[in-house]
Design a protein around this motif. Structure first.
Motif, PDB file in Angstrom:
ATOM      1  N   HIS A  24       0.926  -1.231   0.043  1.00 12.53           N
ATOM      2  CA  HIS A  24       0.048  -0.023  -0.080  1.00 12.53           C
ATOM      3  C   HIS A  24       0.759   1.374  -0.070  1.00 12.53           C
ATOM      4  O   HIS A  24       1.811   1.438   0.711  1.00 12.53           O
ATOM      5  CB  HIS A  24      -0.993  -0.079   1.055  1.00 12.53           C
ATOM      6  CG  HIS A  24      -1.996  -0.914   1.239  1.00 12.53           C
ATOM      7  ND1 HIS A  24      -1.710  -2.411   1.436  1.00 12.53           N
ATOM      8  CD2 HIS A  24      -3.207  -1.018   0.987  1.00 12.53           C
ATOM      9  CE1 HIS A  24      -2.719  -3.046   1.408  1.00 12.53           C
ATOM     10  NE2 HIS A  24      -3.715  -2.352   1.096  1.00 12.53           N
ATOM     11  N   GLN A  56      -7.878  -0.474  10.358  1.00  8.78           N
ATOM     12  CA  GLN A  56      -7.904  -1.634   9.587  1.00  8.78           C
ATOM     13  C   GLN A  56      -7.073  -2.773   9.596  1.00  8.78           C
ATOM     14  O   GLN A  56      -7.436  -3.787   9.864  1.00  8.78           O
ATOM     15  CB  GLN A  56      -7.914  -1.278   7.874  1.00  8.78           C
ATOM     16  CG  GLN A  56      -9.056  -0.242   7.362  1.00  8.78           C
ATOM     17  CD  GLN A  56      -9.120   0.021   5.829  1.00  8.78           C
ATOM     18  OE1 GLN A  56      -8.974  -0.904   5.311  1.00  8.78           O
ATOM     19  NE2 GLN A  56      -9.027   1.260   5.667  1.00  8.78           N
ATOM     20  N   LYS A  78      -9.267  -5.802   9.050  1.00 11.02           N
ATOM     21  CA  LYS A  78     -10.585  -5.453   8.196  1.00 11.02           C
ATOM     22  C   LYS A  78     -10.111  -5.839   6.636  1.00 11.02           C
ATOM     23  O   LYS A  78     -10.766  -5.711   5.663  1.00 11.02           O
ATOM     24  CB  LYS A  78     -11.052  -4.101   8.481  1.00 11.02           C
ATOM     25  CG  LYS A  78     -11.482  -3.964   9.533  1.00 11.02           C
ATOM     26  CD  LYS A  78     -12.065  -2.393   9.905  1.00 11.02           C
ATOM     27  CE  LYS A  78     -12.624  -2.289  11.120  1.00 11.02           C
ATOM     28  NZ  LYS A  78     -12.703  -0.786  11.321  1.00 11.02           N
ATOM     29  N   ASP A  79      -8.772  -5.794   6.457  1.00 13.74           N
ATOM     30  CA  ASP A  79      -8.156  -5.999   5.063  1.00 13.74           C
ATOM     31  C   ASP A  79      -6.778  -6.693   5.293  1.00 13.74           C
ATOM     32  O   ASP A  79      -6.170  -6.818   6.375  1.00 13.74           O
ATOM     33  CB  ASP A  79      -7.956  -4.617   4.371  1.00 13.74           C
ATOM     34  CG  ASP A  79      -7.888  -4.858   2.799  1.00 13.74           C
ATOM     35  OD1 ASP A  79      -7.757  -6.215   2.488  1.00 13.74           O
ATOM     36  OD2 ASP A  79      -8.230  -4.044   2.248  1.00 13.74           O
ATOM     37  N   THR A  80      -6.076  -7.125   4.173  1.00  5.44           N
ATOM     38  CA  THR A  80      -4.757  -7.814   4.328  1.00  5.44           C
ATOM     39  C   THR A  80      -3.757  -6.657   3.749  1.00  5.44           C
ATOM     40  O   THR A  80      -3.979  -5.935   2.857  1.00  5.44           O
ATOM     41  CB  THR A  80      -4.613  -8.798   3.233  1.00  5.44           C
ATOM     42  OG1 THR A  80      -5.663  -9.733   3.599  1.00  5.44           O
ATOM     43  CG2 THR A  80      -3.395  -9.641   3.281  1.00  5.44           C
TER      44      THR A  80
END
Length: 350
Positions: free
Chosen positions: A319, A332, A337-339
């Motif tokens: 990211h 998150q 909530k995400d990878t």
């Protein structure tokens, strides 16, 4: 300037903050180009809270020199640099012996001194690491975590042709795989319960991927090594479970090096603990990334191997975000909530 400041557990705020100014002759102010989230940042955000309420967070960064103190030589406005975020006292017994990573007052920016989740950051000149043209800002922002890993690898006696197991393929583990290869490892086993992380581990040089969800890591490694185990087992997951199980991976007379911190009690079953005694293991802890002469060979070697391409951090970065997204991203990550792999912020974008 804009910055991310930590006020309490899970209370990270994007807000206006006073820009650093030159106060000492050796001060250097850097405009931050890229800054990464460290696992220790996540632990402090989630569980521990700030050392100082409202402190500007973050310590893994790269940037450009914009101002220097009157006593600074060898650094100029416009120089491309990374920063060693670690501050040591120079006066305790460990420092006087040159064991800087064991300093009694060791700290990093982002803890008790303003950090790098900001448009600008200030450090002493000796903490500033010039970077060559071959190393871009994204890569340079990961010099610090790489230096952390190789500090641990230098503690081992790994020789060319050795066999290594890396338990945990997060950012530190993925760097450990590459450093094991640079040190000459013939075979590196990457161990993780996440198949996506194992795929990235293969991309950065792991020879064999081991998923303990299919079969215990110990059983798989023993089968792969004809029952002997590995020369060096690296614990980089920071999990209470892996911190116990890693002892079973090393061969008789082998070494186990801990790079992860579980932040919880570690309960070790007799089977794993007895490996320390019966296999006469050497158990090594590794802390921080500095040595003498400061900042140490960890930093020189990292820059060298990044410049020649043997350290490739690009597959680790997942990211690239604006600083303003920081509070949401931290939420998150810690709440799954995400990878996420390595997250980089670009402060000049917001």
């Amino acid at each position: 300037m804009r910055a991310l400041n930590l006020y309490g557990k899970q209370d990270l705020r994007f807000e206006d903050t006073i820009k650093p100014v030159i106060e000492n002759p050796d001060d250097v102010i850097v405009k931050v180009k890229a800054v990464g989230i460290c696992g220790s940042d996540l632990s402090r955000y989630k569980k521990l809270g700030p050392y100082v309420e409202g402190m500007t967070f973050g310590h893994e960064f790269s940037g450009v020199v914009v101002e220097t103190g009157a006593g600074v030589d060898g650094l100029h406005v416009g120089d491309r640099v990374a920063g060693c975020p670690t501050l040591y006292c120079g006066e305790c017994d460990s420092c006087r012996k040159g064991e800087l990573s064991r300093c009694e007052k060791l700290t990093v920016i982002g803890a008790r001194h303003p950090g790098a989740y900001a448009e600008y950051v200030k450090l002493p000149a000796e903490n500033i690491i010039p970077i060559p043209d071959e190393v871009d800002f994204d890569t340079a922002a990961m010099i610090e975590p790489s230096a952390v890993v190789v500090h641990g690898m230098y503690r081992t006696s790994l020789q060319p042709g050795g066999i290594v197991a890396v338990m945990g393929c997060g950012n530190i583990g993925l760097l450990a795989i590459q450093w094991a290869k640079i040190f000459g490892a013939k075979t590196v086993y990457a161990i993780d319960i996440d198949d996506e992380k194992l795929q990235t581990a293969r991309e950065v040089g792991a020879d064999v991927a081991v998923n303990p969800m299919e079969n215990p890591a110990y059983d798989q490694v023993m089968e792969l090594t004809n029952g002997s185990g590995v020369d060096v087992a690296v614990e980089s997951a920071g999990s209470p479970v892996t911190s116990a199980q890693v002892f079973a991976l090393a061969k008789k007379g082998g070494e186990v090096v801990f790079m992860g911190i579980p932040y919880a009690d570690v309960n070790i079953e007799r089977f794993y603990f007895e490996k320390i005694v019966r296999s006469e293991l050497t158990v090594l802890g590794s802390w921080n990334a500095i040595s003498s002469p400061f900042p140490g060979k960890e930093w020189e070697s990292t820059v060298h191997f990044m410049a020649n391409g043997q350290l490739n951090v690009k597959p680790i970065i997942t990211h690239r975000l604006n600083l303003q997204e920081g509070p949401d991203v931290f939420d998150q990550i810690v709440n799954r909530k995400d990878t996420f792999g390595k997250v980089l912020f670009y402060p000049e974008l917001g």
